[in-house]
Design a protein around this motif. Structure first.
Motif, short mmCIF file in Angstrom:
data_model
loop_
_atom_site.label_atom_id
_atom_site.label_comp_id
_atom_site.label_asym_id
_atom_site.label_seq_id
_atom_site.Cartn_x
_atom_site.Cartn_y
_atom_site.Cartn_z
N ILE A 107 -5.92 -3.72 19.36
CA ILE A 107 -5.40 -3.10 18.14
C ILE A 107 -6.56 -2.38 17.46
O ILE A 107 -7.54 -3.01 17.05
N TYR A 108 -6.45 -1.07 17.33
CA TYR A 108 -7.51 -0.27 16.71
C TYR A 108 -7.36 -0.27 15.20
O TYR A 108 -6.25 -0.15 14.67
N LEU A 109 -8.50 -0.38 14.51
CA LEU A 109 -8.48 -0.32 13.06
C LEU A 109 -8.14 1.10 12.60
O LEU A 109 -7.49 1.27 11.56
N PHE A 110 -8.59 2.11 13.34
CA PHE A 110 -8.23 3.49 13.01
C PHE A 110 -6.75 3.70 13.35
O PHE A 110 -6.34 3.66 14.50
N GLY A 111 -5.94 3.87 12.32
CA GLY A 111 -4.51 4.03 12.52
C GLY A 111 -3.74 2.74 12.62
O GLY A 111 -2.51 2.76 12.64
N GLY A 112 -4.44 1.59 12.71
CA GLY A 112 -3.74 0.31 12.86
C GLY A 112 -2.84 0.30 14.08
O GLY A 112 -1.75 -0.27 14.05
N ARG A 162 -1.39 6.70 10.32
CA ARG A 162 -1.96 6.78 11.67
C ARG A 162 -3.34 7.42 11.70
O ARG A 162 -3.98 7.43 12.75
N ASN A 163 -3.80 7.97 10.59
CA ASN A 163 -5.12 8.61 10.61
C ASN A 163 -6.03 8.13 9.48
O ASN A 163 -6.87 8.86 8.99
N VAL A 164 -5.85 6.85 9.08
CA VAL A 164 -6.77 6.21 8.16
C VAL A 164 -7.24 4.89 8.78
O VAL A 164 -6.60 4.36 9.69
N ASN A 165 -8.37 4.40 8.30
CA ASN A 165 -8.87 3.12 8.78
C ASN A 165 -8.20 1.97 8.03
O ASN A 165 -8.22 1.93 6.80
N TRP A 166 -7.61 1.05 8.78
CA TRP A 166 -7.06 -0.17 8.21
C TRP A 166 -8.18 -1.22 8.18
O TRP A 166 -9.14 -1.12 8.93
N THR A 167 -8.04 -2.22 7.33
CA THR A 167 -9.05 -3.27 7.24
C THR A 167 -8.48 -4.58 7.80
O THR A 167 -7.27 -4.82 7.74
N THR A 172 -7.48 -14.35 14.35
CA THR A 172 -7.74 -15.47 15.23
C THR A 172 -7.81 -14.92 16.65
O THR A 172 -7.72 -13.70 16.85
N ASP A 173 -7.94 -15.79 17.65
CA ASP A 173 -7.95 -15.33 19.04
C ASP A 173 -6.66 -14.61 19.41
O ASP A 173 -6.67 -13.69 20.23
N THR A 174 -5.54 -15.02 18.81
CA THR A 174 -4.23 -14.51 19.24
C THR A 174 -3.47 -13.77 18.15
O THR A 174 -2.31 -13.41 18.36
N SER A 175 -4.09 -13.53 17.01
CA SER A 175 -3.37 -12.79 15.96
C SER A 175 -4.35 -12.04 15.07
O SER A 175 -5.50 -12.43 14.93
N VAL A 176 -3.84 -10.96 14.49
CA VAL A 176 -4.65 -10.19 13.54
C VAL A 176 -3.72 -9.64 12.47
O VAL A 176 -2.56 -9.32 12.74
N GLU A 177 -4.24 -9.58 11.26
CA GLU A 177 -3.50 -9.03 10.13
C GLU A 177 -4.34 -7.90 9.55
O GLU A 177 -5.45 -8.13 9.08
N LEU A 178 -3.80 -6.69 9.62
CA LEU A 178 -4.48 -5.51 9.10
C LEU A 178 -3.84 -5.07 7.79
O LEU A 178 -2.65 -5.31 7.56
N GLU A 179 -4.63 -4.39 6.95
CA GLU A 179 -4.14 -3.99 5.64
C GLU A 179 -4.51 -2.54 5.36
O GLU A 179 -5.60 -2.09 5.70
N ILE A 189 -2.28 12.77 -1.21
CA ILE A 189 -1.10 13.10 -0.43
C ILE A 189 0.15 12.48 -1.04
O ILE A 189 1.20 13.13 -1.14
N TRP A 190 0.03 11.22 -1.46
CA TRP A 190 1.21 10.43 -1.87
C TRP A 190 0.72 9.38 -2.86
O TRP A 190 0.25 8.33 -2.46
N ASP A 191 0.82 9.67 -4.13
CA ASP A 191 0.22 8.83 -5.17
C ASP A 191 1.19 7.72 -5.59
O ASP A 191 1.83 7.79 -6.65
N LYS A 192 1.29 6.69 -4.74
CA LYS A 192 2.16 5.55 -5.02
C LYS A 192 1.34 4.27 -4.92
O LYS A 192 0.35 4.20 -4.21
N GLU A 193 1.81 3.24 -5.63
CA GLU A 193 1.12 1.95 -5.61
C GLU A 193 1.73 1.06 -4.53
O GLU A 193 2.66 0.30 -4.77
N PHE A 194 1.19 1.16 -3.34
CA PHE A 194 1.72 0.44 -2.19
C PHE A 194 0.65 -0.46 -1.59
O PHE A 194 -0.54 -0.34 -1.86
N LEU A 195 1.08 -1.38 -0.76
CA LEU A 195 0.19 -2.15 0.10
C LEU A 195 0.93 -2.40 1.40
O LEU A 195 2.03 -2.96 1.40
N CYS A 196 0.35 -1.95 2.51
CA CYS A 196 0.95 -2.17 3.83
C CYS A 196 0.13 -3.21 4.59
O CYS A 196 -1.10 -3.12 4.65
N THR A 197 0.83 -4.16 5.17
CA THR A 197 0.19 -5.18 5.99
C THR A 197 0.85 -5.16 7.36
O THR A 197 2.08 -5.24 7.47
N PHE A 198 0.03 -5.02 8.40
CA PHE A 198 0.54 -4.97 9.77
C PHE A 198 -0.03 -6.14 10.54
O PHE A 198 -1.26 -6.28 10.67
#
Length: 352
Positions: A107-112, A162-167, A172-179, A189-198
């Motif tokens: 799973i790439y951090l760039f674009g999540g 798809r073209n920003v870096n997620w954090t 763990t060894d078998t899971s990751v949570e990106l934000e 581009i889009w001035d909204k108060e959001f939070l995306c977690t993948f």
């Protein structure tokens, strides 16, 4: 179908989705097509040394970042396969998940974006041969996010996820949570108060993903969501897609300016360029006789529609070895302040 057409002609204030707009996107239907980048053939020795030095610094910085959080960099060993936070040859960071069976997922951090799911020795997720893996453009392949917009509309094609870096929020060894949170770039581009977690979880028998969208503000906002998913194909002649397609109306964007048609087949095969929107279909099963395997795409929450895309005949894109079977929430979601939306999709491999 009158009711179906109403859904496409509805002009949403943010997404401005209509059948006319969707059909007008034919010229840019391949949002992931590669565009040649200007290159300088005369690279000086000093610039090469500088690039190597910067890459070494980046790796060192990554190691400190991971160690500080207790993740380790490629420190875990699951089933003989290394798991952890890594960096590719072009300097992009990715997380490798690994389980005791020897299955892995990258799973790439760039674009999540999930770029690989290997189980039983077979990688079911495709990345195009013309993909840029250096962050210069969105990765052409994998389970790529289209958010907060799918296709053309009020903002840039397929949004910005798809073209920003997620954090990395947790790993763990078998899971990751990106934000992904708002930045100066996204606010322009889009001035909204959001939070995306993948979240991506490598289970013993499947790969599970969850896209969580939170409205952190008081005002509602509207969005679409999709995984522009590329899947591996041994060859198109060996490939078919089952599911609840028969009898369903779909938009064939390859006919004229877009034409509504009815699917008459039990299983879909591809022998021409494809760009089709199947509203209300979200249970595709991929079958590949070349490897005697199936892949079940289970959209259990949020994603209601399926888009099929293949640039038939485009050798440079590797058209004969992938098909996009996209998990989509096509009709815009209105998310009230403080509310959340979830898109759940999992992949399960089987024998044919």
């Amino acid at each position: 179908h009158p009711l179906f057409l109403i859904r496409f002609t509805y002009l949403h204030p943010i997404m401005k989705l209509s059948l006319a707009v969707l059909a007008a996107a034919l010229a840019s239907a391949n949002a992931f097509s590669a565009s040649p980048l200007a290159t300088n053939a005369a690279v000086s020795r000093s610039s090469v040394v500088l690039a190597a030095s910067k890459n070494k610094q980046k790796i060192a910085s990554r190691s400190k970042w991971a160690e500080k959080r207790g993740y380790g960099t490629a420190a875990a060993d699951a089933g003989g396969v290394t798991a952890g936070l890594m960096t590719n040859d072009d300097g992009l960071e990715y997380v490798r998940l690994a389980n005791a069976n020897g299955d892995t997922s990258d799973i790439y951090l760039f674009g999540g974006v999930v770029t690989s799911y290997i189980t039983g020795g077979q990688d079911y997720i495709a990345v195009r041969p013309d993909a840029k893996m250096d962050g210069s453009k969105p990765i052409s392949g994998g389970l790529s996010h289209c958010w907060p917009q799918f296709g053309p509309g009020a903002i840039q094609q397929h949004g910005f996820a798809r073209n920003v870096n997620w954090t990395v929020k947790s790993m763990t060894d078998t899971s990751v949570e990106l934000e992904m949170a708002p930045s100066d770039y996204t606010k322009e581009i889009w001035d909204k108060e959001f939070l995306c977690t993948f979240s991506v979880t490598l289970e013993d028998d499947k790969l599970s993903t969850k896209m969580l969208v939170d409205n952190k503000g008081e005002e509602s906002f509207d969005f679409q969501a999709a995984l522009h998913s590329y899947f591996t194909v041994s060859a198109l002649d060996n490939f078919s897609i089952a599911g609840s397609f028969k009898g369903k109306e779909f938009l064939n964007k390859m006919v004229g300016e877009g034409e509504m048609q009815t699917e008459e087949r039990e299983e879909i095969t591809i022998a021409e360029e494809y760009d089709r929107v199947y509203m209300g279909v979200n249970d595709p099963v991929l079958k590949d006789t070349g490897i005697s395997k199936t892949l079940t795409i289970a959209n259990t929450a949020g994603y209601e529609d399926t888009v099929l895309w293949n640039p038939y005949g485009e050798e440079g894109m590797g058209y004969n070895n992938f098909v996009c079977v996209e998990s989509v929430k096509f009709d815009p979601v209105t998310l009230d302040g403080g509310a959340s939306w979830t898109g759940d999709m999992s992949l399960s491999a089987g024998d044919l």
